[in-house]
Design an enzyme around this catalytic site. Structure first.
Site, mmCIF file in Angstrom:
data_model
loop_
_atom_site.group_PDB
_atom_site.id
_atom_site.type_symbol
_atom_site.label_atom_id
_atom_site.label_comp_id
_atom_site.label_asym_id
_atom_site.label_seq_id
_atom_site.Cartn_x
_atom_site.Cartn_y
_atom_site.Cartn_z
ATOM 1 N N ARG A 46 0.847 -1.180 0.000
ATOM 2 C CA ARG A 46 0.000 0.000 0.000
ATOM 3 C C ARG A 46 0.884 1.233 0.000
ATOM 4 O O ARG A 46 2.102 1.124 0.136
ATOM 5 C CB ARG A 46 -0.918 -0.011 1.228
ATOM 6 C CG ARG A 46 -0.147 -0.410 2.489
ATOM 7 C CD ARG A 46 -0.542 0.263 3.726
ATOM 8 N NE ARG A 46 -0.454 1.699 3.648
ATOM 9 C CZ ARG A 46 0.663 2.400 3.826
ATOM 10 N NH1 ARG A 46 1.827 1.817 4.057
ATOM 11 N NH2 ARG A 46 0.638 3.720 3.749
ATOM 12 N N GLY A 47 0.251 2.407 -0.130
ATOM 13 C CA GLY A 47 1.022 3.641 -0.222
ATOM 14 C C GLY A 47 1.269 3.920 -1.695
ATOM 15 O O GLY A 47 1.646 3.011 -2.449
ATOM 16 N N ALA A 48 1.056 5.173 -2.097
ATOM 17 C CA ALA A 48 1.061 5.497 -3.529
ATOM 18 C C ALA A 48 2.344 5.072 -4.263
ATOM 19 O O ALA A 48 2.266 4.364 -5.276
ATOM 20 C CB ALA A 48 0.767 6.978 -3.705
ATOM 21 N N ARG A 89 -7.426 -0.423 -7.038
ATOM 22 C CA ARG A 89 -7.530 0.760 -6.169
ATOM 23 C C ARG A 89 -7.563 1.993 -7.071
ATOM 24 O O ARG A 89 -6.578 2.301 -7.745
ATOM 25 C CB ARG A 89 -6.350 0.824 -5.179
ATOM 26 C CG ARG A 89 -6.307 -0.366 -4.224
ATOM 27 C CD ARG A 89 -5.486 -0.068 -2.986
ATOM 28 N NE ARG A 89 -6.178 0.825 -2.070
ATOM 29 C CZ ARG A 89 -5.592 1.388 -1.013
ATOM 30 N NH1 ARG A 89 -4.320 1.189 -0.769
ATOM 31 N NH2 ARG A 89 -6.285 2.183 -0.216
ATOM 32 N N ASP A 235 -1.779 10.665 -2.400
ATOM 33 C CA ASP A 235 -2.115 9.584 -3.328
ATOM 34 C C ASP A 235 -2.363 10.105 -4.735
ATOM 35 O O ASP A 235 -2.241 9.368 -5.713
ATOM 36 C CB ASP A 235 -3.347 8.827 -2.826
ATOM 37 C CG ASP A 235 -2.984 8.031 -1.595
ATOM 38 O OD1 ASP A 235 -3.059 8.594 -0.481
ATOM 39 O OD2 ASP A 235 -2.551 6.878 -1.750
ATOM 40 N N ASN A 244 -5.356 12.366 -0.037
ATOM 41 C CA ASN A 244 -4.544 11.533 0.865
ATOM 42 C C ASN A 244 -5.501 10.811 1.813
ATOM 43 O O ASN A 244 -6.724 11.018 1.771
ATOM 44 C CB ASN A 244 -3.516 12.401 1.607
ATOM 45 C CG ASN A 244 -2.462 11.557 2.304
ATOM 46 O OD1 ASN A 244 -1.858 10.674 1.699
ATOM 47 N ND2 ASN A 244 -2.228 11.802 3.581
ATOM 48 N N LYS A 245 -4.934 10.004 2.680
ATOM 49 C CA LYS A 245 -5.724 9.175 3.587
ATOM 50 C C LYS A 245 -6.803 9.974 4.303
ATOM 51 O O LYS A 245 -6.565 11.109 4.724
ATOM 52 C CB LYS A 245 -4.767 8.526 4.601
ATOM 53 C CG LYS A 245 -5.388 7.619 5.632
ATOM 54 C CD LYS A 245 -6.249 6.517 5.045
ATOM 55 C CE LYS A 245 -5.534 5.660 4.040
ATOM 56 N NZ LYS A 245 -6.455 4.759 3.295
#
Ligand code: MRU
Length: 341
Positions: A46-48, A89, A235, A244-245
């Protein structure tokens, strides 16, 4: 090891399973597109920027696993795999960026062997570049931090969200490498707790002082003067907003209210200046993420749930964007971001 890599012996993808942290550190292998997609959907990777690498390696995997007997057949297989991977995603733009970059690199191949080689070389280049870019970005960002600063961050924009080093946490690592005493406040980042599970873990591994708070404490700590700067990752950065989150927007509003600089750290591959906020799909995740904490039920099972994975922070709340090409201040112009070093 790096967050995600290629196993040269098995021609498959290996990654740290982030769903198990901090309790267990386990490296898993994805030898099929199905297992890679499952790993992306369930946030094992995970994470861009890490998703950019996953997308790239995914195309190399598709090229190696294709049973096509012609180059045309192999191209069809990798394009179809690319679509499947991108659909896992929708918000982090790096995923499609990584997939498309590797597909493009194969276009000049003259045969299947060459196609596989081009795809693998390009996906490895994406991974190597990610580390270099984060270190460069980290150095630029470190100039914004003062000795003794406490930096609040949200989610995990560290080495585990990238191939290595990190974006927001990369800035902190670089500042500490320069000898600055930097402390971190990590928001737990409900509902999947990337902050409490992953950010605190990786900072503690590097002996970087970190204090964990719940997301709802950010207003309190900023009002109390406990935060000097906020740094988050991204992201996707459109012309008008930083995705972002979920929870990032709230922190940006509070930071603005208390005149605390709100910085975004992201590589240029996260920019999507062709689109506006309203055109971007925000990933909606399963209601169970809010109804259960692990296996423990924490809400009535029939309650209606809204669970967006990301939010959008308008540019007017962003003090600066830190990239591998330098630090940018409002107005954030695409041409400048792409070119200036
Ligand atoms: O759902 P996740 O864990 O993939 O979300 C990750 C984030 O929101 C990160 O802050 C972002 O990708 C930046 S990573 C350098």
């Amino acid at each position: 090891m790096r967050t995600i890599d290629w196993d040269n012996k098995k021609n498959s993808i290996i990654m740290i399973d982030q769903t198990l942290l901090p309790g267990e550190y386990r490296v898993i292998e994805c030898s099929t597109i199905e297992s890679l997609c499952e790993a992306i959907k369930s946030l094992r990777v995970r994470g861009a920027p890490a998703l950019g690498a996953a997308g790239g390696f995914g195309i190399a995997l598709a090229a190696f696993k294709s049973s096509a007997s012609s180059l045309e057949g192999l191209m069809k297989d990798i394009e179809s795999a690319g679509k499947t991977i991108i659909a896992t995603r929708p918000t982090a733009v790096n995923l499609s960026w990584g997939v498309n970059r590797v597909i493009r690199s194969v276009e000049d191949a003259r045969n299947i062997k060459e196609a596989r080689m081009f795809a693998l070389d390009e996906s490895k280049a994406i991974a190597d570049e990610d580390v270099k870019k984060n270190k460069q970005l980290g150095e630029y960002g470190a100039s914004l931090l003062d000795d003794g600063d406490t930096v609040m961050t949200h989610c995990n924009a560290g080495k585990l969200a990238c191939v290595d080093w990190g974006t927001a946490l990369g800035v902190i690592r670089s500042a500490r490498a320069e000898g600055k005493d930097i402390r971190v406040i990590s928001c737990e980042t409900r509902p999947l707790n990337q902050g409490s599970r992953i950010t605190t873990w990786e900072l503690m591994e590097d002996k970087i002082p970190v204090t964990l708070i719940t997301d709802s404490m950010s207003g309190h700590v900023m009002r109390k003067g406990m935060v000097d700067k906020v740094i988050v990752g991204a992201d996707r950065i459109t012309q008008d907003a930083v995705f972002n989150k979920i929870g990032t927007y709230t922190h940006s509003v509070i930071a603005k209210e208390h005149e605390i600089p709100f910085y975004v750290a992201a590589p240029v591959s996260t920019f999507d200046f062709e689109h506006l906020e309203e055109e971007i799909e925000i990933e909606l995740r399963k209601p169970d993420e809010l109804k259960y904490f692990g296996n423990h039920q924490i809400a009535p099972l029939s309650v209606e749930v809204y669970n967006p994975a990301f939010d959008a922070t308008p540019m007017e709340n962003v003090s600066a964007i830190i990239t591998e090409n330098g630090v940018f201040y409002p107005p954030f112009l695409l041409e400048e971001v792409k070119i200036r070093v």
